[in-house]
Scaffold this active site. Structure first.
Site, short mmCIF file in Angstrom:
data_model
loop_
_atom_site.label_atom_id
_atom_site.label_comp_id
_atom_site.label_asym_id
_atom_site.label_seq_id
_atom_site.Cartn_x
_atom_site.Cartn_y
_atom_site.Cartn_z
N GLU A 1 4.25 8.93 14.52
CA GLU A 1 2.96 8.86 14.99
C GLU A 1 2.13 7.91 14.27
O GLU A 1 1.43 6.94 15.46
CB GLU A 1 2.08 10.25 14.50
N GLY B 1 3.33 5.33 13.04
CA GLY B 1 4.16 3.90 13.55
C GLY B 1 3.66 3.48 15.03
O GLY B 1 3.41 2.16 15.11
N GLU C 1 10.04 1.77 10.34
CA GLU C 1 10.89 2.73 10.07
C GLU C 1 10.35 4.06 10.02
O GLU C 1 9.55 4.36 9.09
CB GLU C 1 11.39 2.35 8.56
N GLU D 1 10.50 16.83 13.73
CA GLU D 1 10.94 16.53 12.36
C GLU D 1 10.01 17.50 11.37
O GLU D 1 8.74 17.31 11.57
CB GLU D 1 10.42 14.95 12.28
N GLY E 1 7.09 5.38 7.60
CA GLY E 1 6.38 6.48 7.87
C GLY E 1 6.69 7.32 8.84
O GLY E 1 7.65 7.07 9.54
N LYS F 1 0.72 -1.33 -0.04
CA LYS F 1 -0.04 -0.14 0.04
C LYS F 1 0.73 1.16 -0.17
O LYS F 1 1.49 1.54 0.95
CB LYS F 1 -0.99 0.03 1.25
N CYS G 1 13.89 10.95 5.64
CA CYS G 1 13.87 10.81 7.11
C CYS G 1 15.25 10.79 7.89
O CYS G 1 15.18 11.11 9.13
CB CYS G 1 13.31 9.11 7.29
P1 NAD Z 1 2.69 8.84 7.28
O1 NAD Z 1 3.14 8.13 8.42
O2 NAD Z 1 1.77 9.91 7.06
O3 NAD Z 1 2.17 7.71 6.00
C1 NAD Z 1 3.18 6.51 5.85
C2 NAD Z 1 2.13 5.36 5.36
O4 NAD Z 1 1.00 5.04 6.13
C3 NAD Z 1 1.21 5.88 4.16
O5 NAD Z 1 1.24 4.94 2.96
C4 NAD Z 1 -0.04 6.23 4.93
O6 NAD Z 1 -1.41 6.16 3.85
C5 NAD Z 1 -0.19 5.10 5.94
N1 NAD Z 1 -1.03 5.33 6.96
C6 NAD Z 1 -1.50 6.36 7.46
N2 NAD Z 1 -2.13 5.99 8.80
C7 NAD Z 1 -2.49 4.55 8.92
C8 NAD Z 1 -2.77 3.92 9.68
N3 NAD Z 1 -3.62 4.45 10.77
N4 NAD Z 1 -2.78 2.68 9.44
C9 NAD Z 1 -1.88 2.24 8.57
N5 NAD Z 1 -1.42 2.93 7.79
C10 NAD Z 1 -1.43 4.39 7.83
O7 NAD Z 1 4.00 9.13 6.72
P2 NAD Z 1 4.56 10.02 5.33
O8 NAD Z 1 3.93 11.53 5.59
O9 NAD Z 1 3.93 9.29 4.19
O10 NAD Z 1 5.68 9.93 5.27
C11 NAD Z 1 6.75 10.84 5.89
C12 NAD Z 1 7.24 10.10 7.12
O11 NAD Z 1 7.87 8.93 6.97
C13 NAD Z 1 8.33 10.91 7.79
O12 NAD Z 1 8.20 10.95 9.25
C14 NAD Z 1 9.65 10.55 7.78
O13 NAD Z 1 10.76 10.48 8.60
C15 NAD Z 1 9.22 8.87 7.61
N6 NAD Z 1 10.08 7.90 6.86
C16 NAD Z 1 10.94 7.34 7.38
C17 NAD Z 1 12.03 6.54 6.61
C18 NAD Z 1 12.88 5.24 7.44
O14 NAD Z 1 13.19 4.55 6.73
N7 NAD Z 1 13.09 5.52 8.58
C19 NAD Z 1 11.83 6.39 5.35
C20 NAD Z 1 11.00 7.59 4.69
C21 NAD Z 1 10.21 8.23 5.30
#
Ligand code: NAD
Length: 497
Positions: free
Chosen positions: A233, A235, A252, A383, A230, A177, A286
């Site tokens: 929060e 996570g 992650e 962040e 992602g 997804k 990230c």
């Molecule tokens: P996000 O957490 O908003 O979304 C990430 C994914 O989770 C999306 O596909 C989203 O649709 C899904 N999602 C949202 N709510 C959900 C729920 N309740 N249950 C299951 N899935 C859900 O993150 P974003 O805004 O897309 O990306 C930016 C974030 O990602 C930043 O915090 C960044 O640091 C992090 N990130 C981390 C890494 C790493 O390897 N550590 C790499 C890239 C990005």
């Protein structure tokens, strides 16, 4: 306009309620694609296709070499379509064409690595566990089962591959997804996979809201594992929801990494490194080095060099190869970043450069640097995920380490120094999953990547990364043939009359 549908059980289909959403180019504002928006019932179908495919052994039962061959077909398809994928990534996400081209190249390279890993026998013999002739002990590694792979918007194709690669190599079936903001290249990937020998149901790709289909994936009892990248929060929400049937999880998440410049660093190189660490992909990384810690002895010289170089960066159309700063991903992110800049000013930090929108359209933000920053300020703790760098002065290595570690995050960090031993001593004390010395952002398929503290749980890449998609099974083969010599003979079992 491009049209994409859900990919479930090897077929392309509309969502049950026929809903769709649009993908918008953040630079031009043009709508580029219409994408099916899955709901809960579509998600359930995708999970049951993956479950059926896993339980039938159509994938996990194949020899590793055969799985590797099919994964390699996807690699070839990515390479053949590299130009198109690059162009779509630029338009869908606002990535500069240089970064998008690198992402596509690296996606194929990583997947190729995993195609080879598929035939690796990870079985270990635990030597010396018992005396010879007593027992042999093996650890075998098996796929976890059905994996939900949930990815963010900043590196759309690359993040999808980082999850698909190890999950498929290990023999799992998956539901991918992608983030709703940037689903286009994942949808293209579905098309490419449909042209390979991948058995039906092994890879399912569904698009839509995280709060709806992401939640269903995490709650669904037929899903055995969630691989998530992602925000911290989301996570945390995933961790709570995954506890319903004690799913395995890897998370992650976010970061606020410290990039430390010691007083013996090569100044020009560390200025370039600081810019690369903080502003690559408009700061939407990230692991970005978003807290720059500079030794007081070199502070003034460093800062004036940093300002001069940043002001020469080319901001503009991400399709232009000479541009290094393009738009942020969407209006929501633009407003979030601009609000953080406002907060920084209110907190008493001082803008060294930037701070404003670039131009009057196109969602571009000038690379922004704050000085006079205290690590307690919100702009140093949270962040921002945009082109905003905070700079903090320190007096010695102990103070630098203390500031670096004073964060809820622990994803990565950098140390710049002319003395390897001194840099290593600082790196050893940093509580993060990766530390680069005189480098930044560089990752390898063979080195683990992931976070300490609230930056996550688990690792991607390296043998650690693939084992996140496997269960370890201990097999004890006893070699004592005489039952009266078994260690338990005199303890529980009734003696013979
Ligand atoms: P996000 O957490 O908003 O979304 C990430 C994914 O989770 C999306 O596909 C989203 O649709 C899904 N999602 C949202 N709510 C959900 C729920 N309740 N249950 C299951 N899935 C859900 O993150 P974003 O805004 O897309 O990306 C930016 C974030 O990602 C930043 O915090 C960044 O640091 C992090 N990130 C981390 C890494 C790493 O390897 N550590 C790499 C890239 C990005």
């Amino acid at each position: 306009m491009l049209k994409y549908r859900l990919f479930i059980n090897g077929e392309f289909c509309e969502s049950d309620d026929k809903k769709t959403f649009k993908s918008t180019d953040p630079f031009s504002g043009e709508e580029i694609a219409e994408i099916s928006e899955a709901g809960v019932s579509d998600t359930v179908k995708a999970v049951s296709a993956a479950r059926k495919a896993f339980d039938s052994g159509v994938w996990s039962g194949l020899p590793g070499e055969e799985r590797g061959r099919i994964i390699k077909q996807i690699v070839d398809k990515i390479n053949e379509n590299a130009e198109k994928l690059t162009e779509l990534e630029v338009r869908d996400s606002g990535s500069t064409v240089r970064k998008a081209g690198e992402d596509v190249f690296l996606s194929a390279k990583s997947l190729n690595y995993f195609s080879k890993i598929a035939s690796t026998d990870f079985t270990e013999n635990i030597a010396g566990l018992s005396k010879e002739g007593v027992s042999r002990n093996l650890v075998k590694y098996e796929p976890v089962g059905v994996c939900a792979l949930i990815t963010p918007w900043n590196f759309p194709l690359k993040m999808a591959i980082w999850k698909l690669g190890p999950a498929l190599a290990a023999g799992n079936t998956v539901i991918l997804k992608p983030a709703m903001e940037t689903s286009v290249t994942a949808c293209e990937l579905a098309r490419l996979i449909s042209e390979t020998d991948m058995p039906k149901g092994v890879v399912n790709i569904i698009t839509g809201k995280g709060s709806v289909i992401g939640t269903e994936l995490v709650n669904n009892p037929d899903v055995d594992k969630v691989g998530f990248t992602g925000s911290t929060e989301v996570g945390k929400t995933i961790m709570q929801n995954a506890s319903s049937n004690l799913k395995k999880i890897t998370l992650e998440c976010g970061g606020k990494s410290a990039n430390i410049v010691l007083d013996d660093a090569d100044i020009e190189m560390s200025i370039d490194g600081a810019i690369y660490a903080a502003f690559y992909h408009q700061g939407q990384c990230c692991e970005g080095g978003t807290r720059l810690l500079v030794h007081e002895k070199i502070f003034d010289r460093f800062i004036s060099g940093l300002k001069a170089k940043i002001e020469r960066m080319k901001i503009g159309d991400p399709k232009d190869k000479s541009v290094t700063v393009g738009p942020v991903v969407n209006k929501y992110q633009f407003d979030t970043v601009m609000n953080y800049i406002k907060t920084g000013i209110e907190e008493g930090a001082e803008i060294l450069t930037g701070g404003k929108q670039f131009g009057d359209s196109g969602l571009m933000i000038e690379p922004t640097v704050f000085v006079n920053v205290d690590n307690k300020m919100k702009i140093a703790r949270e962040e921002i995920f945009g082109p905003v760098l905070v700079v903090i002065k320190f007096k010695d290595d102990d103070e630098a380490v203390a500031i670096a570690n004073d964060s809820i995050y622990g994803l990565a960090g950098g140390v710049w120094s002319g003395n390897d031993e001194r840099a290593m001593a600082v790196a050893d004390r940093m509580r993060t999953g990766t530390v680069w010395i005189n480098e930044y952002h560089l990752m390898s398929d063979r080195a683990p990547f992931g976070g300490y503290k609230q930056s996550g749980i688990g690792r991607e890449f390296g043998s650690e990364g693939i084992k996140e998609y496997m269960e370890a099974k201990h097999i004890h083969i006893d070699e004592i043939k005489d039952r009266t010599k078994k260690p338990w003979y005199r303890t529980v079992v009734p003696k013979d009359l």
